[in-house]
Design a protein around this motif. Structure first.
Motif, PDB file in Angstrom:
ATOM      1  N   GLU A 170      47.793 -28.421 -17.971  1.00 47.88           N
ATOM      2  CA  GLU A 170      46.469 -28.342 -18.566  1.00 47.88           C
ATOM      3  C   GLU A 170      46.270 -26.928 -19.079  1.00 47.88           C
ATOM      4  O   GLU A 170      46.776 -25.971 -18.498  1.00 47.88           O
ATOM      5  N   LEU A 171      45.518 -26.807 -20.172  1.00 54.66           N
ATOM      6  CA  LEU A 171      45.192 -25.491 -20.695  1.00 54.66           C
ATOM      7  C   LEU A 171      44.010 -24.932 -19.907  1.00 54.66           C
ATOM      8  O   LEU A 171      42.962 -25.563 -19.812  1.00 54.66           O
ATOM      9  N   ILE A 172      44.194 -23.740 -19.365  1.00 54.06           N
ATOM     10  CA  ILE A 172      43.110 -23.077 -18.652  1.00 54.06           C
ATOM     11  C   ILE A 172      42.124 -22.524 -19.681  1.00 54.06           C
ATOM     12  O   ILE A 172      42.472 -22.321 -20.851  1.00 54.06           O
ATOM     13  N   PRO A 173      40.879 -22.275 -19.301  1.00 55.93           N
ATOM     14  CA  PRO A 173      39.880 -21.778 -20.260  1.00 55.93           C
ATOM     15  C   PRO A 173      40.307 -20.514 -21.005  1.00 55.93           C
ATOM     16  O   PRO A 173      39.936 -20.324 -22.166  1.00 55.93           O
ATOM     17  N   GLU A 174      41.098 -19.668 -20.380  1.00 61.42           N
ATOM     18  CA  GLU A 174      41.523 -18.415 -21.024  1.00 61.42           C
ATOM     19  C   GLU A 174      42.253 -18.635 -22.339  1.00 61.42           C
ATOM     20  O   GLU A 174      42.238 -17.770 -23.212  1.00 61.42           O
ATOM     21  N   PHE A 175      42.866 -19.803 -22.520  1.00 63.10           N
ATOM     22  CA  PHE A 175      43.542 -20.099 -23.786  1.00 63.10           C
ATOM     23  C   PHE A 175      42.560 -20.121 -24.958  1.00 63.10           C
ATOM     24  O   PHE A 175      42.973 -20.020 -26.110  1.00 63.10           O
ATOM     25  N   PHE A 176      41.276 -20.276 -24.681  1.00 61.94           N
ATOM     26  CA  PHE A 176      40.286 -20.408 -25.736  1.00 61.94           C
ATOM     27  C   PHE A 176      39.441 -19.159 -25.950  1.00 61.94           C
ATOM     28  O   PHE A 176      38.580 -19.154 -26.822  1.00 61.94           O
ATOM     29  N   TYR A 177      39.682 -18.107 -25.152  1.00 58.17           N
ATOM     30  CA  TYR A 177      38.875 -16.902 -25.365  1.00 58.17           C
ATOM     31  C   TYR A 177      39.567 -15.591 -24.993  1.00 58.17           C
ATOM     32  O   TYR A 177      39.033 -14.524 -25.307  1.00 58.17           O
ATOM     33  N   LEU A 178      40.718 -15.604 -24.335  1.00 57.98           N
ATOM     34  CA  LEU A 178      41.286 -14.366 -23.809  1.00 57.98           C
ATOM     35  C   LEU A 178      42.754 -14.183 -24.230  1.00 57.98           C
ATOM     36  O   LEU A 178      43.668 -14.441 -23.450  1.00 57.98           O
ATOM     37  N   SER A 233      48.763 -13.602 -30.532  1.00 60.34           N
ATOM     38  CA  SER A 233      47.923 -14.246 -29.511  1.00 60.34           C
ATOM     39  C   SER A 233      46.473 -14.400 -29.957  1.00 60.34           C
ATOM     40  O   SER A 233      45.822 -15.385 -29.622  1.00 60.34           O
ATOM     41  N   ARG A 234      45.952 -13.459 -30.727  1.00 67.99           N
ATOM     42  CA  ARG A 234      44.571 -13.583 -31.207  1.00 67.99           C
ATOM     43  C   ARG A 234      44.426 -14.750 -32.179  1.00 67.99           C
ATOM     44  O   ARG A 234      43.470 -15.529 -32.093  1.00 67.99           O
ATOM     45  N   LEU A 235      45.393 -14.913 -33.075  1.00 71.69           N
ATOM     46  CA  LEU A 235      45.360 -16.039 -34.006  1.00 71.69           C
ATOM     47  C   LEU A 235      45.556 -17.355 -33.261  1.00 71.69           C
ATOM     48  O   LEU A 235      44.906 -18.353 -33.568  1.00 71.69           O
ATOM     49  N   PHE A 236      46.433 -17.358 -32.259  1.00 74.77           N
ATOM     50  CA  PHE A 236      46.669 -18.550 -31.445  1.00 74.77           C
ATOM     51  C   PHE A 236      45.365 -19.013 -30.787  1.00 74.77           C
ATOM     52  O   PHE A 236      44.997 -20.184 -30.855  1.00 74.77           O
ATOM     53  N   VAL A 237      44.642 -18.087 -30.156  1.00 78.22           N
ATOM     54  CA  VAL A 237      43.377 -18.412 -29.496  1.00 78.22           C
ATOM     55  C   VAL A 237      42.344 -18.892 -30.524  1.00 78.22           C
ATOM     56  O   VAL A 237      41.629 -19.867 -30.283  1.00 78.22           O
ATOM     57  N   LEU A 238      42.288 -18.236 -31.666  1.00 80.16           N
ATOM     58  CA  LEU A 238      41.347 -18.634 -32.713  1.00 80.16           C
ATOM     59  C   LEU A 238      41.603 -20.076 -33.164  1.00 80.16           C
ATOM     60  O   LEU A 238      40.678 -20.881 -33.275  1.00 80.16           O
ATOM     61  N   LEU A 254      39.363 -27.127 -30.770  1.00 81.67           N
ATOM     62  CA  LEU A 254      38.478 -27.643 -29.730  1.00 81.67           C
ATOM     63  C   LEU A 254      37.073 -27.896 -30.265  1.00 81.67           C
ATOM     64  O   LEU A 254      36.396 -28.829 -29.843  1.00 81.67           O
ATOM     65  N   GLU A 255      36.641 -27.071 -31.212  1.00 85.61           N
ATOM     66  CA  GLU A 255      35.280 -27.161 -31.726  1.00 85.61           C
ATOM     67  C   GLU A 255      35.146 -28.066 -32.951  1.00 85.61           C
ATOM     68  O   GLU A 255      34.054 -28.211 -33.482  1.00 85.61           O
ATOM     69  N   ASN A 256      36.245 -28.710 -33.386  1.00 83.49           N
ATOM     70  CA  ASN A 256      36.134 -29.545 -34.590  1.00 83.49           C
ATOM     71  C   ASN A 256      35.388 -30.846 -34.292  1.00 83.49           C
ATOM     72  O   ASN A 256      35.217 -31.240 -33.148  1.00 83.49           O
TER      73      ASN A 256
END
Length: 139
Positions: free
Chosen positions: A37-45, A79-84, A90-92
């Motif tokens: 599972e992707l932890i929340p950090e994948f989406f902001y950190l 990593s910044r582009l990956f998170v973006l 996720l937000e689509n």
């Protein structure tokens, strides 16, 4: 914390999370028991994907050192582009429309019992034993 969990040693380099591609292939194609599972950090950190401290995690059997997380080529290994991109996906609209279905599988009524079986939300008994601390799942 990681060292305390591993009795003062880093884990075996080949078992250390080091590559998104390897993790994706294992969990989606090569192993029916490898659950991720992707932890929340994948989406902001994005910083958690880089070994800024230069810890020596060892070398894999291929002699490749485990250092920063290997990211996909589609994000140019950034990593910044990956998170973006993960965050945008996720937000689509499609995900927003169907997110409640996933939540029911993980946290809701489809996580155990007959509803879980009907949703094919069950795992091999060995995995359930690991997750419940040795007690077999009776769902």
């Amino acid at each position: 914390m990681f060292l305390r969990y591993q009795d003062g040693q880093f884990d075996i380099p080949d078992r250390t999370f080091h590559s998104m591609q390897t993790s994706w292939l294992l969990s989606s194609q090569r192993s029916s028991t490898d659950v991720k599972e992707l932890i929340p950090e994948f989406f902001y950190l994005p910083e958690f994907m880089t070994n800024y401290e230069g810890f020596n995690f060892g070398k894999r059997h291929t002699k490749e050192p485990v250092m920063d997380l290997n990211l996909p080529a589609w994000c140019h290994h950034n990593s910044r582009l990956f998170v973006l991109i993960l965050r945008q996906s996720l937000e689509n609209q499609l995900v927003s429309t169907h997110l409640h279905s996933w939540i029911n599988l993980v946290f809701g009524f489809q996580q155990q019992g007959l509803a879980a079986k009907e949703a094919v939300n069950i795992f091999h008994p060995a995995v359930n034993i690991l997750w419940t601390g040795g007690e077999q799942y009776r769902g």
